[in-house]
Design an enzyme around this catalytic site. Sequence first.
Site, PDB file in Angstrom:
ATOM      1  N   LEU A  96       0.843  -1.202   0.000  1.00 25.08           N
ATOM      2  CA  LEU A  96       0.000   0.000   0.000  1.00 25.08           C
ATOM      3  C   LEU A  96       0.880   1.253   0.000  1.00 25.08           C
ATOM      4  CD1 LEU A  96      -2.442  -1.424   2.661  1.00 25.08           C
ATOM      5  CD2 LEU A  96      -3.027  -0.977   0.260  1.00 25.08           C
ATOM      6  N   ASN A 110      -0.193  -5.365  10.656  1.00 21.68           N
ATOM      7  CA  ASN A 110       0.114  -6.438   9.706  1.00 21.68           C
ATOM      8  C   ASN A 110       0.791  -7.584  10.447  1.00 21.68           C
ATOM      9  OD1 ASN A 110       0.694  -7.688   7.094  1.00 21.68           O
ATOM     10  ND2 ASN A 110       2.821  -7.065   7.408  1.00 21.68           N
ATOM     11  N   HIS A 112       3.530 -10.543   9.949  1.00 21.31           N
ATOM     12  CA  HIS A 112       4.618 -10.958   9.051  1.00 21.31           C
ATOM     13  C   HIS A 112       5.258 -12.222   9.632  1.00 21.31           C
ATOM     14  CE1 HIS A 112       7.681 -10.636   6.023  1.00 21.31           C
ATOM     15  NE2 HIS A 112       8.566 -10.915   6.955  1.00 21.31           N
ATOM     16  N   ASP A 153       6.959  -3.516   5.982  1.00 18.77           N
ATOM     17  CA  ASP A 153       7.357  -4.187   7.229  1.00 18.77           C
ATOM     18  C   ASP A 153       8.199  -3.287   8.139  1.00 18.77           C
ATOM     19  OD1 ASP A 153       6.051  -6.563   6.428  1.00 18.77           O
ATOM     20  OD2 ASP A 153       7.805  -7.192   5.291  1.00 18.77           O
TER      21      ASP A 153
HETATM   22  C1  GAR Z   1       0.764 -15.774   6.549  1.00 16.09           C
HETATM   23  O1  GAR Z   1       1.822 -16.635   6.860  1.00 16.09           O
HETATM   24  C2  GAR Z   1       1.165 -14.330   6.741  1.00 16.09           C
HETATM   25  O2  GAR Z   1       2.026 -14.143   7.828  1.00 16.09           O
HETATM   26  C3  GAR Z   1       1.890 -14.061   5.450  1.00 16.09           C
HETATM   27  O3  GAR Z   1       1.073 -14.675   4.472  1.00 16.09           O
HETATM   28  C4  GAR Z   1       0.448 -15.830   5.056  1.00 16.09           C
HETATM   29  C5  GAR Z   1      -1.044 -15.755   4.790  1.00 16.09           C
HETATM   30  O4  GAR Z   1      -1.670 -16.936   5.207  1.00 16.09           O
HETATM   31  N1  GAR Z   1       2.047 -12.649   5.204  1.00 16.09           N
HETATM   32  C6  GAR Z   1       3.138 -12.143   4.645  1.00 16.09           C
HETATM   33  O5  GAR Z   1       4.050 -12.809   4.224  1.00 16.09           O
HETATM   34  C7  GAR Z   1       3.148 -10.622   4.569  1.00 16.09           C
HETATM   35  N2  GAR Z   1       4.425 -10.133   4.194  1.00 16.09           N
HETATM   36  P1  GAR Z   1      -3.244 -16.970   5.512  1.00 16.09           P
HETATM   37  O6  GAR Z   1      -3.957 -16.406   4.285  1.00 16.09           O
HETATM   38  O7  GAR Z   1      -3.532 -18.432   5.707  1.00 16.09           O
HETATM   39  O8  GAR Z   1      -3.499 -16.148   6.742  1.00 16.09           O
END
Ligand code: GAR
Length: 204
Positions: A96, A110, A112, A153
Amino acid sequence: MAKARIAVMVSGGGTNLQALIDAQISGIIKSGEIVLVISNSHTAFALERAKNAGIKTFSITKKECGSQQSFEKALIDELEKENIDLIILAGFLSILNKSFTDRFAKRIINIHPSLIPSFCGEGYYGLKVHEAALHKGVKVTGATVHYVNEIPDGGEIILQKAVYIRKNDTPETLQRRVMEQAEWKILPAAAEICSRKIIENKEI
Ligand code: GAR
């Protein structure tokens, strides 16, 4: 006391969204209520999870908006229509712009899947994060919930939880354990902390 109105933004499977929904049902989240789920994909399974929980959904792709600016305008219109107090990025994999993050300063968080500042920033998302952790050979990884600003992040850290890496871990086994042991716990906890702060400030 009124509850903070929460929007959860997703892109994929939505296990973190499910953890938030479950935490709301079990009372871990008591100062906020998820009233909207926004997806940047029409086919994200997270949308099914939202519908099963009776939560309003909205999906829109950047492609159909034509530009980042009009994509963000559509998101803002929907968030404002629903009077959203807190935005939770739960596997929302689209970056964003500053104009968006400034508009909701300290109102976007968020999750991470690493211990920031390791394995984070542009290009580090989903399995790629765990691949990088295994490639580096770190012995401990984890997850972080942070406020969102214009730096990917880069916002203030709210909660972190560590997870040990095992000798035979693959990116997939590590991703699952980081979710189970860290993400699904600290994201609901942070949602409650931030919701409570918002409603307490409103009462003053
Ligand atoms: C999760 O592991 C989250 O931490 C990651 O994407 C996955 C979504 O899983 N996010 C990132 O990497 C953001 N930079 P989900 O749709 O099952 O919650």
